[in-house]
Each structure stands twice: as structure tokens, then as C-alpha cells.
Enzyme design. Sequence first.
Site, PDB file in Angstrom:
ATOM      1  N   HIS A   1      55.095   5.138  -1.182  1.00 20.92           N
ATOM      2  CA  HIS A   1      55.750   4.407  -1.728  1.00 20.92           C
ATOM      3  C   HIS A   1      56.947   3.718  -0.671  1.00 20.92           C
ATOM      4  O   HIS A   1      57.446   2.754  -1.172  1.00 20.92           O
ATOM      5  CB  HIS A   1      56.488   4.867  -3.022  1.00 20.92           C
ATOM      6  CG  HIS A   1      56.862   3.803  -4.123  1.00 20.92           C
ATOM      7  ND1 HIS A   1      56.968   2.443  -3.719  1.00 20.92           N
ATOM      8  CD2 HIS A   1      57.202   3.771  -5.179  1.00 20.92           C
ATOM      9  CE1 HIS A   1      57.332   1.740  -4.709  1.00 20.92           C
ATOM     10  NE2 HIS A   1      57.488   2.685  -5.886  1.00 20.92           N
TER      11      HIS A   1
ATOM     12  N   ASP B   1      36.907  -4.399  -9.678  1.00 22.01           N
ATOM     13  CA  ASP B   1      35.583  -4.003  -9.870  1.00 22.01           C
ATOM     14  C   ASP B   1      34.700  -3.837  -8.348  1.00 22.01           C
ATOM     15  O   ASP B   1      34.521  -4.954  -7.838  1.00 22.01           O
ATOM     16  CB  ASP B   1      34.706  -5.181 -10.670  1.00 22.01           C
ATOM     17  CG  ASP B   1      33.219  -4.981 -10.782  1.00 22.01           C
ATOM     18  OD1 ASP B   1      32.634  -3.992 -10.400  1.00 22.01           O
ATOM     19  OD2 ASP B   1      32.689  -5.512 -11.709  1.00 22.01           O
TER      20      ASP B   1
END
Length: 444
Positions: A167, A387
Amino acid sequence: MAGEFAEEKKVGGVKILSTGNVKPKKPTGRKECQLVTFDLPYLAFYYNQKLIIYKSGEDFDGIVEKLKDGLAVVLEEFHQLAGKLDKDEDGVFKVVYDDDMEGVEVVAAAAEEVEVAELTAEQGTSKFKELLPYNGILNLEGLHKPLLAVQVTKLKDGVVIGCAFNHAILDGTSTWHFMSAWSEICSGSSATVATPPFLDRTKARNTRVKLDLSQPSDAPEHAKSASSNGAAKTLREKVFKFSGSAVDQIKSRVNAGGSKPFSTFQSLSAHVWSAVTRARELKPEEYTVFTVFADCRKRLEPKMPESYFGNLIQAIFTVTAAGLILSNPIEFGADLIRTAIESHDAKAIDARNTEWETKPIIFQFKDAGVNCVAVGSSPRFKVYDVDFGWGKPESVRSGLNNRFDGMVYLYPGKDGGRSIDVEISLEDDALKRLEKDKEFLMEI
């Protein structure tokens, strides 16, 4: 692509099949980029984890190879994720990639007794632990660990991809930019990264901040947080799914008495803040804090592109007494949130950065404030478009890291439209009360 070795071992109910590393497909040479003021406060947060669950009957070995091949291509542009943290001679942190580095850590695993339905039940995160890499690993450990780790796990009737991102080098917008680019390459809809990342962080802030940091020795307690009297409280997580019509009802209710309309985010945030305050049974005089990690890309002058790669978020706080939240109409909280967000312009951002650079403070993940409701992620992220070639996700969840009492993650609903999933971590008793709060639940 780096080498791979089999490691047939079990971690709880998960069998580790192989461990390896993936590097950019083409050599890039040595690349360095200074971390800036937007990045540095997150060094003592933990790696940011995302879990994406798919139904798939495809060959698992083929899935793993497709993911690795696509990763090698996408890392040509996102090479920082294949690098490490480092410090220059002045103690200024930077992210460095060199062709000699091992790259991204990739683990293939199997949990063939686990069904997709068990992971999409939207209750808790304990079942996720063995499906995610880098539980309890601090971003500061990126000095000697990969900045991205991926675990691909075969389920009884599907596959789950667990990712851990450092992060200190990227925020949610950059995370989902990368995930979209990776999935587009794997699915064949793009041969290269359609929108390359904007990698020059100094365009957003060009101040060299020297930090003298050593790694904290205390380990995280994922399932517990400290109460005001020092006693441990058990945390629990749940996803509340608000349909598009429920979101519309919330927004209509919040806007019933005002002339200047509140946004969907402001309305839903006020709804959650009010309900959590009720569930905590706070005394009227006790303070409660609302925090949002706001994207600053379009707030800066000049504006930064959406493709800016790094952290370009700042925590925006507003505070009031619990009694005022609960005794006033819902638009009272919405107005506090809107005022805090709208006032956080380029001037305010610059002042915050200048103040921090004068006296740097390294935040811990739980420093959001007393009786806090802290909102991260965004329903604008197109997480259900990720996807890889075997269909859209069944569910997208945040991992175990960086959770505390009051942490909220917002995601778009799987059904699309205006539906929103609200993933909340709360002390167990408060969450039980929230689960029975008809005013909060609306139609869900």
C-alpha cells in the site's frame, strides 16, 4: 519469467502446489521512482489484500499459466510492482526495479473441499486467511519482499485469486487499473496495456522527505481491537448488499429536506454513519469520527490523470457528538460529510502535505479516530469487469489486513446498476445490533 519450484505442503486446509516468481516479459533495465508525501504515511499499514472469487470449470494448470503469462506482459508497464522498496543515501524512500530482481511472487494452491458458495456467504473473513498471501505483513517489509504477491487457489467448483499489494506504492484506483489491464491481456481483449500507468510521482509532489524508520516489532491482531478501557474486543465482518432501489430510497430520504442535493456517496455514508452510531450505543456526549480516503487526482492543480500510478489519496475527517448525529435528521451527518469533502481542495491538500513534511507522522492502520467510521474503496471501481477469460467474479472482497472497528469498504453490487455492497468491520455486539436495525437494512 523467473523459475518455479514445487512445494507440496499444507497450510491449514490449503495445499501449496508450487511457488515461483514472475518478471516483466521484456527486460526494462533499472528503473527508480521516489516515493512522495502521498505514499509515505502508509509505510506502517499492512499490504492491501483483495480476494476475487470465480466459478470456473477450466483446467487449473491452464488457468495458472494464463495468469502468469498475462502477468509477465502487464508488468512491462507496471514494472514497479515487480520491484522493491529502497532508500537512497539521504534516507529518502523510493521504489526500484531491476532486471536482476525476482519479481512478483506467485503461489499455486488447492483447497478442493471448499466450494465457491462457502466464500460468497458474505460473513466474516476467517475462511479467507489461507487463500491470501502476506497476512500481517507491513508495507515497510517491501524493502526485502516483493511489492505484489499473488495466490491462485483451486476450489471444488471454481478458483480464487488472492492478491497482496504494497500500500506504500499504490492506492485503490491504481490497484484496479492494474487488475483491469492484467485481465484484459489474459482474456485476449488486449495484447498490450491499453492505458499505460502514469509513473512520474514527482508531478504530483516533488518534495524529498527523509525518514528514519525501523520495522515495528509488534504483530497485528486481526481479530481484535482495543476498547477504551484496554480490554480486547472481537471484531466481525459482514457485507450488506443494497439494491439499486434501496440506494435510491436512501438518497431520496437524505435529500428530502434540502435544496442542494447530496450525492449517492454522501447519502449512503450518512446512512451508515448514523446506523453504526446507533449500533455502538454511544452516549450523547461521546465523539464519533467519519473518515473517507478521498482520491485527489482531480483535486490537485494541475489535475493528475486517472492513470496516475501511486497513492493519491488523503484521509478527510469530520467529527461530531453521537447525540447530534442521532437526534438530528439524517441530512445533518450528510452535510458534515459533504462540507469536509468539498473543502478538501488543492489548497487544503497542499497545506496537509506541507504540515506532514514539516513533522512526518507514520500512521498505523487503526489511527482513523475514536468511534470511527472509515470508508475505503469505491463503488466506482469496476471490480466485476475483471474477467480473465472464464467469466466475471462471483464476489470481490477485501482481505484480513488493515481492518479495525469501523472500517468500511464500498464495492459496486454484482448485479450492476446503482447497487452497492457495504462491507463493514465492527465489534461483535455492535454488528449484531446493526444486523437487526430495520432502518439501516432497508430492502436487503
